[in-house]
Design an enzyme around this catalytic site. Structure first.
Site, PDB file in Angstrom:
ATOM      1  N   GLY A 111     -30.713   1.465  24.145  1.00 38.18           N
ATOM      2  CA  GLY A 111     -30.445   0.482  25.201  1.00 38.18           C
ATOM      3  C   GLY A 111     -30.889  -0.880  24.687  1.00 38.18           C
ATOM      4  O   GLY A 111     -32.087  -1.113  24.472  1.00 38.18           O
ATOM      5  N   ALA A 112     -29.917  -1.761  24.440  1.00 42.84           N
ATOM      6  CA  ALA A 112     -30.229  -3.093  23.884  1.00 42.84           C
ATOM      7  C   ALA A 112     -30.128  -4.166  24.955  1.00 42.84           C
ATOM      8  O   ALA A 112     -29.781  -5.305  24.685  1.00 42.84           O
ATOM      9  CB  ALA A 112     -29.284  -3.405  22.730  1.00 42.84           C
ATOM     10  N   ASP A 134     -26.942   1.086  21.304  1.00 44.63           N
ATOM     11  CA  ASP A 134     -26.402   0.852  22.650  1.00 44.63           C
ATOM     12  C   ASP A 134     -24.934   1.267  22.638  1.00 44.63           C
ATOM     13  O   ASP A 134     -24.251   1.071  21.632  1.00 44.63           O
ATOM     14  CB  ASP A 134     -26.537  -0.637  23.029  1.00 44.63           C
ATOM     15  CG  ASP A 134     -26.434  -0.858  24.531  1.00 44.63           C
ATOM     16  OD1 ASP A 134     -27.437  -1.238  25.145  1.00 44.63           O
ATOM     17  OD2 ASP A 134     -25.326  -0.631  25.091  1.00 44.63           O
ATOM     18  N   HIS A 176     -43.556   6.062  40.191  1.00 47.05           N
ATOM     19  CA  HIS A 176     -43.221   4.689  39.791  1.00 47.05           C
ATOM     20  C   HIS A 176     -42.159   4.194  40.786  1.00 47.05           C
ATOM     21  O   HIS A 176     -40.973   4.122  40.490  1.00 47.05           O
ATOM     22  CB  HIS A 176     -42.693   4.686  38.358  1.00 47.05           C
ATOM     23  CG  HIS A 176     -42.312   3.319  37.874  1.00 47.05           C
ATOM     24  ND1 HIS A 176     -43.176   2.249  37.919  1.00 47.05           N
ATOM     25  CD2 HIS A 176     -41.161   2.843  37.339  1.00 47.05           C
ATOM     26  CE1 HIS A 176     -42.568   1.179  37.425  1.00 47.05           C
ATOM     27  NE2 HIS A 176     -41.338   1.514  37.077  1.00 47.05           N
ATOM     28  N   ARG A 236     -34.836   2.827  43.723  1.00 46.96           N
ATOM     29  CA  ARG A 236     -34.852   3.480  42.406  1.00 46.96           C
ATOM     30  C   ARG A 236     -34.114   4.818  42.515  1.00 46.96           C
ATOM     31  O   ARG A 236     -33.497   5.281  41.575  1.00 46.96           O
ATOM     32  CB  ARG A 236     -36.302   3.698  41.952  1.00 46.96           C
ATOM     33  CG  ARG A 236     -36.975   2.411  41.499  1.00 46.96           C
ATOM     34  CD  ARG A 236     -38.314   2.701  40.845  1.00 46.96           C
ATOM     35  NE  ARG A 236     -38.876   1.507  40.218  1.00 46.96           N
ATOM     36  CZ  ARG A 236     -39.792   0.741  40.797  1.00 46.96           C
ATOM     37  NH1 ARG A 236     -40.269   1.031  41.984  1.00 46.96           N
ATOM     38  NH2 ARG A 236     -40.261  -0.319  40.168  1.00 46.96           N
ATOM     39  N   VAL A 268     -38.114   4.993  29.861  1.00 46.42           N
ATOM     40  CA  VAL A 268     -38.297   3.777  30.662  1.00 46.42           C
ATOM     41  C   VAL A 268     -37.282   3.727  31.806  1.00 46.42           C
ATOM     42  O   VAL A 268     -37.505   3.111  32.843  1.00 46.42           O
ATOM     43  CB  VAL A 268     -38.135   2.519  29.768  1.00 46.42           C
ATOM     44  CG1 VAL A 268     -38.434   1.244  30.540  1.00 46.42           C
ATOM     45  CG2 VAL A 268     -39.045   2.608  28.544  1.00 46.42           C
ATOM     46  N   THR A 269     -36.174   4.404  31.605  1.00 48.98           N
ATOM     47  CA  THR A 269     -35.073   4.367  32.574  1.00 48.98           C
ATOM     48  C   THR A 269     -35.521   4.881  33.942  1.00 48.98           C
ATOM     49  O   THR A 269     -36.188   5.906  34.046  1.00 48.98           O
ATOM     50  CB  THR A 269     -33.902   5.230  32.038  1.00 48.98           C
ATOM     51  OG1 THR A 269     -33.580   4.778  30.720  1.00 48.98           O
ATOM     52  CG2 THR A 269     -32.679   5.124  32.932  1.00 48.98           C
ATOM     53  N   ARG A 308     -49.566  -4.808  36.652  1.00 46.42           N
ATOM     54  CA  ARG A 308     -49.234  -5.676  37.790  1.00 46.42           C
ATOM     55  C   ARG A 308     -50.408  -5.749  38.767  1.00 46.42           C
ATOM     56  O   ARG A 308     -50.735  -6.817  39.283  1.00 46.42           O
ATOM     57  CB  ARG A 308     -47.988  -5.127  38.499  1.00 46.42           C
ATOM     58  CG  ARG A 308     -46.730  -5.369  37.696  1.00 46.42           C
ATOM     59  CD  ARG A 308     -45.511  -4.726  38.308  1.00 46.42           C
ATOM     60  NE  ARG A 308     -44.302  -5.255  37.676  1.00 46.42           N
ATOM     61  CZ  ARG A 308     -43.118  -4.672  37.722  1.00 46.42           C
ATOM     62  NH1 ARG A 308     -42.953  -3.540  38.382  1.00 46.42           N
ATOM     63  NH2 ARG A 308     -42.082  -5.228  37.136  1.00 46.42           N
TER      64      ARG A 308
HETATM   65  N1  APR Z   1     -26.386   5.112  25.583  1.00 47.17           N
HETATM   66  C1  APR Z   1     -26.897   3.947  25.079  1.00 47.17           C
HETATM   67  N2  APR Z   1     -27.039   2.816  25.815  1.00 47.17           N
HETATM   68  C2  APR Z   1     -26.629   2.863  27.079  1.00 47.17           C
HETATM   69  C3  APR Z   1     -26.094   4.021  27.678  1.00 47.17           C
HETATM   70  C4  APR Z   1     -25.980   5.196  26.865  1.00 47.17           C
HETATM   71  N3  APR Z   1     -25.471   6.340  27.325  1.00 47.17           N
HETATM   72  N4  APR Z   1     -25.800   3.744  28.968  1.00 47.17           N
HETATM   73  C5  APR Z   1     -26.137   2.471  29.179  1.00 47.17           C
HETATM   74  N5  APR Z   1     -26.643   1.915  28.050  1.00 47.17           N
HETATM   75  C6  APR Z   1     -27.140   0.564  27.824  1.00 47.17           C
HETATM   76  C7  APR Z   1     -26.293  -0.514  28.467  1.00 47.17           C
HETATM   77  O1  APR Z   1     -25.121  -0.805  27.695  1.00 47.17           O
HETATM   78  C8  APR Z   1     -27.255  -1.689  28.526  1.00 47.17           C
HETATM   79  O2  APR Z   1     -27.136  -2.556  27.415  1.00 47.17           O
HETATM   80  O3  APR Z   1     -28.413   0.394  28.419  1.00 47.17           O
HETATM   81  C9  APR Z   1     -28.641  -1.015  28.495  1.00 47.17           C
HETATM   82  C10 APR Z   1     -29.489  -1.319  29.721  1.00 47.17           C
HETATM   83  O4  APR Z   1     -29.805  -2.658  29.677  1.00 47.17           O
HETATM   84  P1  APR Z   1     -29.961  -3.556  30.996  1.00 47.17           P
HETATM   85  O5  APR Z   1     -28.812  -3.304  31.902  1.00 47.17           O
HETATM   86  O6  APR Z   1     -30.236  -4.959  30.556  1.00 47.17           O
HETATM   87  O7  APR Z   1     -31.252  -2.923  31.685  1.00 47.17           O
HETATM   88  P2  APR Z   1     -32.793  -3.285  31.440  1.00 47.17           P
HETATM   89  O8  APR Z   1     -33.182  -4.422  32.292  1.00 47.17           O
HETATM   90  O9  APR Z   1     -33.045  -3.360  29.978  1.00 47.17           O
HETATM   91  O10 APR Z   1     -33.491  -1.991  32.051  1.00 47.17           O
HETATM   92  C11 APR Z   1     -33.362  -0.721  31.427  1.00 47.17           C
HETATM   93  O11 APR Z   1     -35.376   0.146  32.354  1.00 47.17           O
HETATM   94  O12 APR Z   1     -36.842  -0.702  33.917  1.00 47.17           O
HETATM   95  C12 APR Z   1     -35.778   0.168  33.707  1.00 47.17           C
HETATM   96  O13 APR Z   1     -34.579   0.210  35.812  1.00 47.17           O
HETATM   97  C13 APR Z   1     -34.539  -0.216  34.481  1.00 47.17           C
HETATM   98  O14 APR Z   1     -33.355   1.822  34.075  1.00 47.17           O
HETATM   99  C14 APR Z   1     -33.472   0.468  33.694  1.00 47.17           C
HETATM  100  C15 APR Z   1     -33.991   0.375  32.264  1.00 47.17           C
END
Ligand code: APR
Length: 306
Positions: free
Chosen positions: A9-10, A34, A176, A89, A119-120, A152
């Site tokens: 996840g980038a 990603d 969480h 959530r 983290v997700t 926090r």
């Molecule tokens: N494989 C790889 N990457 C993926 C996949 C997958 N199957 N599905 C989604 N992604 C990528 C998306 O393309 C996106 O770039 O995960 C990334 C998530 O990034 P953001 O939407 O910017 O989310 P972010 O703010 O980084 O949060 C990530 O952490 O705190 C938690 O609730 C939040 O679940 C979320 C996670």
């Protein structure tokens, strides 16, 4: 020796974490993956351009192919969708559970020896999916949740008391989510109970602000959620593992009888070192905390049936 950390996840959290890792730890390799074509590659090139500022020798790669995570010592999973304003959530569960199953299979295939930090969100349930789907020993699959909530809490306690965070000791455990356990019993300043410094009303305010902090941030950012504090909380976990530091940090762990709970993941204080979770610490709970933990478990079961 810890050589390679992969970040799946980038997005906001993943890219900020990758930058912290590149700028602060002498790793051999960082891989970012990603599914969004080109995103991880672009992020990795941007981070790589800071090399001269840190005199870093770390190799950083970005890809949309999970082969890139091969032989990782740690894999951090931030892949998924984020909680938007008005979304709980729990609303995220259906979408992110599917992503979690998919990513678990890739980790199992390419990085079977790795420590997995989830983290997700919704964190407690997604961590459970990773524990179940990978089948890895529970010391090396855990979630970053309560450590962020505790950071926090320390910030908010500092604001209320004006006491420096280094003199404060406080942690959050449980879910969480807004139902996290922010107990005044767990808040101290230089060993003194927090009620020496704050009255009942002020403590309640600290508890409520901490529990609602994630939502408060989303209410301002609208279509994204927090990223600086989450990414630094993950960084702190990784540096603790890297340095084999033996810190006590609350993380979302798979319980097998601890606290009378079985086969579920929830935030509890853990002894963290090179092995990941060396030991889950069973603190003596007050009656009120026991009740709250019981309620949390019921919530997990309820949501899990959705
Ligand atoms: N494989 C790889 N990457 C993926 C996949 C997958 N199957 N599905 C989604 N992604 C990528 C998306 O393309 C996106 O770039 O995960 C990334 C998530 O990034 P953001 O939407 O910017 O989310 P972010 O703010 O980084 O949060 C990530 O952490 O705190 C938690 O609730 C939040 O679940 C979320 C996670």
């Amino acid at each position: 020796m810890l050589n390679k950390v992969s970040v799946i996840g980038a997005g906001a959290v993943g890219s900020t974490l990758a930058f912290h890792l590149f700028s602060r730890l002498p790793l051999r390799e960082i891989a970012i993956v990603d599914i969004a074509t080109g995103l991880a590659k672009g992020v990795s090139l941007d981070i790589e351009d800071t090399r001269a500022f840190f005199d870093s020798s770390t190799q950083i790669t970005g890809a949309d192919d999970f082969c890139a995570i091969a032989n990782s010592d740690i894999v951090v999973v931030t892949a998924g969708i984020t909680r938007k304003e008005g979304m709980s959530r729990q609303d995220l569960l259906k979408i992110n559970a599917k992503i979690a199953k998919d990513v678990s299979a890739h980790i199992k295939k390419h990085a079977a020896q790795a420590i997995v930090i989830v983290v997700t969100n919704p964190l407690d349930l997604i961590t459970y999916i990773f524990a179940r789907e990978t089948g890895f020993e529970r010391n090396r699959v855990f979630g970053m949740g309560s450590s962020l909530d505790s950071a926090r809490l320390l910030n908010i306690l500092h604001q209320e008391t004006k006491i420096s965070t280094s003199a404060l000791e406080a942690f959050v455990f449980g879910l969480h989510s807004n139902d996290m356990i922010v107990s005044s019993e767990r808040m101290h300043a230089k060993g003194e109970a927090i009620n020496k410094f704050l009255n009942k009303e002020e403590i309640k305010k600290v508890q409520a602000r901490t529990a609602l902090r994630g939502g408060e941030i989303i209410s301002f950012l609208k279509n994204k959620s927090a990223s600086f504090a989450p990414s630094f909380s993950i960084f702190r976990l990784i540096s603790t593992i890297y340095e084999d530091k033996n810190e006590i940090i609350p993380v979302c762990a798979l319980l097998k009888g601890e606290y009378g709970l079985n086969d579920l993941c929830v935030g509890v204080p853990c002894f963290i070192n090179r092995k990941g979770i060396e030991r889950i610490i069973e603190i003596e709970l007050k009656e009120e905390e026991k009740e709250k933990l019981k309620k949390a478990v019921e919530l997990i079961k309820e949501i899990n049936n959705v």
